[in-house]
Design an enzyme around this catalytic site. Sequence first.
Site, PDB file in Angstrom:
ATOM      1  N   PHE A  10      89.873 165.577  37.275  1.00  0.00           N
ATOM      2  CA  PHE A  10      89.246 165.779  35.963  1.00  0.00           C
ATOM      3  C   PHE A  10      87.865 166.430  36.076  1.00  0.00           C
ATOM      4  O   PHE A  10      87.636 167.553  35.598  1.00  0.00           O
ATOM      5  CB  PHE A  10      89.166 164.427  35.249  1.00  0.00           C
ATOM      6  CG  PHE A  10      88.266 164.382  34.050  1.00  0.00           C
ATOM      7  CD1 PHE A  10      88.276 165.394  33.103  1.00  0.00           C
ATOM      8  CD2 PHE A  10      87.404 163.303  33.851  1.00  0.00           C
ATOM      9  CE1 PHE A  10      87.442 165.346  31.984  1.00  0.00           C
ATOM     10  CE2 PHE A  10      86.579 163.244  32.755  1.00  0.00           C
ATOM     11  CZ  PHE A  10      86.590 164.268  31.821  1.00  0.00           C
ATOM     12  N   ILE A  11      86.931 165.756  36.711  1.00  0.00           N
ATOM     13  CA  ILE A  11      85.569 166.279  36.771  1.00  0.00           C
ATOM     14  C   ILE A  11      85.504 167.484  37.706  1.00  0.00           C
ATOM     15  O   ILE A  11      84.844 168.490  37.407  1.00  0.00           O
ATOM     16  CB  ILE A  11      84.570 165.191  37.209  1.00  0.00           C
ATOM     17  CG1 ILE A  11      84.673 163.969  36.291  1.00  0.00           C
ATOM     18  CG2 ILE A  11      83.137 165.733  37.180  1.00  0.00           C
ATOM     19  CD1 ILE A  11      83.832 162.779  36.746  1.00  0.00           C
ATOM     20  N   ASP A  31      91.891 169.684  47.967  1.00  0.00           N
ATOM     21  CA  ASP A  31      92.411 168.558  47.202  1.00  0.00           C
ATOM     22  C   ASP A  31      93.743 168.113  47.782  1.00  0.00           C
ATOM     23  O   ASP A  31      94.603 168.936  48.097  1.00  0.00           O
ATOM     24  CB  ASP A  31      92.578 168.933  45.727  1.00  0.00           C
ATOM     25  CG  ASP A  31      92.707 167.724  44.820  1.00  0.00           C
ATOM     26  OD1 ASP A  31      93.705 166.983  44.956  1.00  0.00           O
ATOM     27  OD2 ASP A  31      91.821 167.510  43.971  1.00  0.00           O
ATOM     28  N   ASP A  57      93.634 166.548  52.891  1.00  0.00           N
ATOM     29  CA  ASP A  57      92.960 165.263  52.779  1.00  0.00           C
ATOM     30  C   ASP A  57      91.572 165.370  53.408  1.00  0.00           C
ATOM     31  O   ASP A  57      91.424 165.923  54.509  1.00  0.00           O
ATOM     32  CB  ASP A  57      93.801 164.224  53.532  1.00  0.00           C
ATOM     33  CG  ASP A  57      93.361 162.799  53.315  1.00  0.00           C
ATOM     34  OD1 ASP A  57      92.170 162.573  53.029  1.00  0.00           O
ATOM     35  OD2 ASP A  57      94.206 161.899  53.460  1.00  0.00           O
ATOM     36  N   ILE A  58      90.557 164.817  52.737  1.00  0.00           N
ATOM     37  CA  ILE A  58      89.211 164.839  53.319  1.00  0.00           C
ATOM     38  C   ILE A  58      89.149 164.049  54.622  1.00  0.00           C
ATOM     39  O   ILE A  58      88.236 164.235  55.424  1.00  0.00           O
ATOM     40  CB  ILE A  58      88.151 164.301  52.338  1.00  0.00           C
ATOM     41  CG1 ILE A  58      88.464 162.843  51.923  1.00  0.00           C
ATOM     42  CG2 ILE A  58      88.013 165.218  51.139  1.00  0.00           C
ATOM     43  CD1 ILE A  58      87.345 162.191  51.130  1.00  0.00           C
ATOM     44  N   THR A 132      79.485 156.774  41.039  1.00  0.00           N
ATOM     45  CA  THR A 132      79.690 156.159  39.728  1.00  0.00           C
ATOM     46  C   THR A 132      78.652 155.094  39.431  1.00  0.00           C
ATOM     47  O   THR A 132      78.075 154.497  40.354  1.00  0.00           O
ATOM     48  CB  THR A 132      81.099 155.513  39.674  1.00  0.00           C
ATOM     49  OG1 THR A 132      81.246 154.751  38.473  1.00  0.00           O
ATOM     50  CG2 THR A 132      81.310 154.569  40.853  1.00  0.00           C
ATOM     51  N   ASP A 133      78.446 154.814  38.144  1.00  0.00           N
ATOM     52  CA  ASP A 133      77.550 153.725  37.752  1.00  0.00           C
ATOM     53  C   ASP A 133      78.151 152.354  38.047  1.00  0.00           C
ATOM     54  O   ASP A 133      77.439 151.348  38.079  1.00  0.00           O
ATOM     55  CB  ASP A 133      77.188 153.820  36.266  1.00  0.00           C
ATOM     56  CG  ASP A 133      78.379 153.808  35.320  1.00  0.00           C
ATOM     57  OD1 ASP A 133      79.533 153.716  35.792  1.00  0.00           O
ATOM     58  OD2 ASP A 133      78.164 153.914  34.100  1.00  0.00           O
ATOM     59  N   GLU A 134      79.451 152.291  38.322  1.00  0.00           N
ATOM     60  CA  GLU A 134      80.103 150.999  38.533  1.00  0.00           C
ATOM     61  C   GLU A 134      79.629 150.301  39.804  1.00  0.00           C
ATOM     62  O   GLU A 134      79.825 149.096  39.961  1.00  0.00           O
ATOM     63  CB  GLU A 134      81.620 151.174  38.543  1.00  0.00           C
ATOM     64  CG  GLU A 134      82.158 151.659  37.203  1.00  0.00           C
ATOM     65  CD  GLU A 134      83.658 151.577  37.106  1.00  0.00           C
ATOM     66  OE1 GLU A 134      84.240 150.605  37.631  1.00  0.00           O
ATOM     67  OE2 GLU A 134      84.263 152.476  36.496  1.00  0.00           O
ATOM     68  N   TYR A 158      87.682 149.200  43.397  1.00  0.00           N
ATOM     69  CA  TYR A 158      87.255 150.590  43.246  1.00  0.00           C
ATOM     70  C   TYR A 158      85.754 150.741  43.428  1.00  0.00           C
ATOM     71  O   TYR A 158      85.285 151.541  44.243  1.00  0.00           O
ATOM     72  CB  TYR A 158      87.671 151.137  41.876  1.00  0.00           C
ATOM     73  CG  TYR A 158      86.880 152.360  41.468  1.00  0.00           C
ATOM     74  CD1 TYR A 158      86.927 153.522  42.244  1.00  0.00           C
ATOM     75  CD2 TYR A 158      86.078 152.358  40.330  1.00  0.00           C
ATOM     76  CE1 TYR A 158      86.191 154.643  41.890  1.00  0.00           C
ATOM     77  CE2 TYR A 158      85.339 153.470  39.975  1.00  0.00           C
ATOM     78  CZ  TYR A 158      85.398 154.609  40.753  1.00  0.00           C
ATOM     79  OH  TYR A 158      84.658 155.717  40.407  1.00  0.00           O
ATOM     80  N   LYS A 162      83.473 152.685  46.351  1.00  0.00           N
ATOM     81  CA  LYS A 162      82.498 153.743  46.074  1.00  0.00           C
ATOM     82  C   LYS A 162      81.109 153.334  46.565  1.00  0.00           C
ATOM     83  O   LYS A 162      80.339 154.179  47.058  1.00  0.00           O
ATOM     84  CB  LYS A 162      82.470 154.063  44.584  1.00  0.00           C
ATOM     85  CG  LYS A 162      83.672 154.820  44.082  1.00  0.00           C
ATOM     86  CD  LYS A 162      83.828 156.181  44.754  1.00  0.00           C
ATOM     87  CE  LYS A 162      82.779 157.172  44.325  1.00  0.00           C
ATOM     88  NZ  LYS A 162      82.992 158.506  44.933  1.00  0.00           N
ATOM     89  N   LEU A 198      90.745 155.691  29.134  1.00  0.00           N
ATOM     90  CA  LEU A 198      90.715 155.185  27.755  1.00  0.00           C
ATOM     91  C   LEU A 198      90.883 156.282  26.700  1.00  0.00           C
ATOM     92  O   LEU A 198      91.799 156.214  25.871  1.00  0.00           O
ATOM     93  CB  LEU A 198      89.402 154.440  27.511  1.00  0.00           C
ATOM     94  CG  LEU A 198      89.192 153.938  26.066  1.00  0.00           C
ATOM     95  CD1 LEU A 198      90.190 152.841  25.721  1.00  0.00           C
ATOM     96  CD2 LEU A 198      87.764 153.434  25.872  1.00  0.00           C
ATOM     97  N   PRO A 213      96.372 150.336  23.364  1.00  0.00           N
ATOM     98  CA  PRO A 213      96.018 149.084  24.028  1.00  0.00           C
ATOM     99  C   PRO A 213      94.514 148.938  24.243  1.00  0.00           C
ATOM    100  O   PRO A 213      93.888 149.772  24.891  1.00  0.00           O
ATOM    101  CB  PRO A 213      96.756 149.189  25.362  1.00  0.00           C
ATOM    102  CG  PRO A 213      96.838 150.660  25.630  1.00  0.00           C
ATOM    103  CD  PRO A 213      97.008 151.301  24.280  1.00  0.00           C
TER     104      PRO A 213
END
Length: 355
Positions: A10-11, A31, A57-58, A132-134, A158, A162, A198, A213
């Site tokens: 996506f990004i 990729d 694969d990286i 990511t912020d996660e 996940y 990261k 989402l 959902p």
Amino acid sequence: MIIVTGGAGFIGSNFIRQWLATEQDGVVNLDKLTYAGNLQSLADVSGNPRYRFVQGDIGDRELVDRLLAEVKPHAIVNFAAESHVDRSIHGAAEFIETNVVGTFRLIESVRGYWSGLNETDKAAFRFLHVSTDEVYGSLDFDAPAFTETHTYAPNSPYSASKAASDHLVRAAHHTHGLPTLTTNCSNNYGPYHFPEKLIPLMISNAVAGKGLPVYGDGKNVRDWLYVTDHCTAIRTVLSKGRIGETYNIGGRNERNNLDVVHTLCDLLDELSPRADGQSYRTQITYVKDRPGHDRRYAIDATKLENELGWRAEENFESGIRKTVEWYLANGAWVAAAASGEYRHWVEKQYGKAVA
């Protein structure tokens, strides 16, 4: 040339498209093409002479070493990652393999390549790691937004994977001098988003007449960042960021999940109304909350804004309208992306009512 890893995601695909439109250098897209990698997202640039795709694969040292020697890039932008929390809960092994082991092997290959450059090229080289912020964990509703000095406290397999990859990048800089940059972004949305996330899930399910959902009470808060703003920020950090630094990228658009779904329903009511005249809100279905679901993320992008002069161009209202319009106009891409294995996964995750 630069090498972009995970560029069919996506990004990454949005970044490659923007890079080719704004920069002079070419791009090699490395990729693996897992379930979320989609070359259709780059169909419009596939014939560009400055673009090249390499499937791999990286974590494949032989392949990456050979590619680095051949391409001689002045920068690596690492998007490659398993990136969905729900999938990491069902099976974390692939996340560890790609996000931790894969990132480590990529760094080792890049270090070997970089150490062999002349001094001028070594000084100009950059390795930018997209995170990511996660990794920062969950915020209370009244707490200040995450800054770059916030303590890491990942709560899912996940985000833990990261966080580990971020630490490996940091160590490569502080131990070996590799000129690294790290960015931690908030939730992205926009065109070419894989339909398990989402916003695209809600759009595709809504127009298909399926359930929408919503986990738990729907009050989990995220900071939403339009994907092209994120790509602009990455290009800014790559060109002007201070070596060894981390930059948080956020949209300053906090919304809870239920508000996001309501906004999507209202836009669809306007742009593609149901034949029976009812609102898409009637399709909302509450499902059992996922384990360890962080209540709130929020990014403070002050450092990026003040040091490097970046500003997000889209607010949530403008970005979400563009997103809905894109998905309504690109049904063939959505149908192709949502076929096969994906359909089985949605049924497993949410139940037959929304699959």
